[in-house]
Write a protein that holds these residues in place. Sequence first.
Motif, short mmCIF file in Angstrom:
data_model
loop_
_atom_site.label_atom_id
_atom_site.label_comp_id
_atom_site.label_asym_id
_atom_site.label_seq_id
_atom_site.Cartn_x
_atom_site.Cartn_y
_atom_site.Cartn_z
N ARG A 91 33.11 56.58 62.71
CA ARG A 91 33.29 55.23 63.23
C ARG A 91 34.36 54.49 62.43
NH1 ARG A 91 28.23 51.82 62.60
NH2 ARG A 91 29.10 51.61 60.54
N ASP A 92 34.35 54.67 61.10
CA ASP A 92 35.36 54.03 60.26
C ASP A 92 36.76 54.50 60.61
OD1 ASP A 92 33.25 52.80 59.06
OD2 ASP A 92 33.38 53.90 57.17
N ARG A 93 36.90 55.79 60.94
CA ARG A 93 38.23 56.31 61.28
C ARG A 93 38.71 55.79 62.62
NH1 ARG A 93 36.20 61.19 59.32
NH2 ARG A 93 35.95 61.99 61.42
N VAL A 94 37.82 55.63 63.58
CA VAL A 94 38.27 55.23 64.92
C VAL A 94 38.32 53.71 65.09
CG1 VAL A 94 37.49 57.37 65.98
CG2 VAL A 94 35.98 55.39 65.99
N GLN A 95 37.74 52.95 64.16
CA GLN A 95 37.77 51.49 64.26
C GLN A 95 38.21 50.88 62.93
OE1 GLN A 95 33.76 50.61 65.48
NE2 GLN A 95 34.26 50.88 67.62
N PRO A 96 39.45 51.14 62.50
CA PRO A 96 39.87 50.68 61.17
C PRO A 96 39.87 49.16 61.03
CG PRO A 96 41.73 51.59 62.37
CD PRO A 96 40.50 51.87 63.19
N ARG A 97 40.14 48.43 62.10
CA ARG A 97 40.17 46.97 62.00
C ARG A 97 38.78 46.42 61.68
NH1 ARG A 97 42.73 44.09 66.93
NH2 ARG A 97 44.51 45.24 66.15
N ARG A 98 37.77 46.97 62.35
CA ARG A 98 36.40 46.53 62.10
C ARG A 98 35.98 46.86 60.68
NH1 ARG A 98 32.01 47.96 66.51
NH2 ARG A 98 33.35 46.51 67.59
#
Length: 66
Positions: free
Chosen positions: A42-49
């Motif tokens: 999840r961290d890799r696919v949503q870096p802005r979040r």
Amino acid sequence: MPDGAEHKREGPDPQDAPETDAQRRRRRAQFLRELHEAKALRDRVQPRRVKAARMRQAMRMRTFRW
């Protein structure tokens, strides 16, 4: 698929005998590994979040009083 085979093998076990501490710890360790892997994905696919969450955490730590 090795995970499916393990679940089939362990499936009837808890009904026949109570789960041992070792089995529970093994299951918990597997769950925590999968959870960590999912969070990393999840961290890799949503870096802005992730960056926003890091900033919020930093703000909480700065405003925390000992």
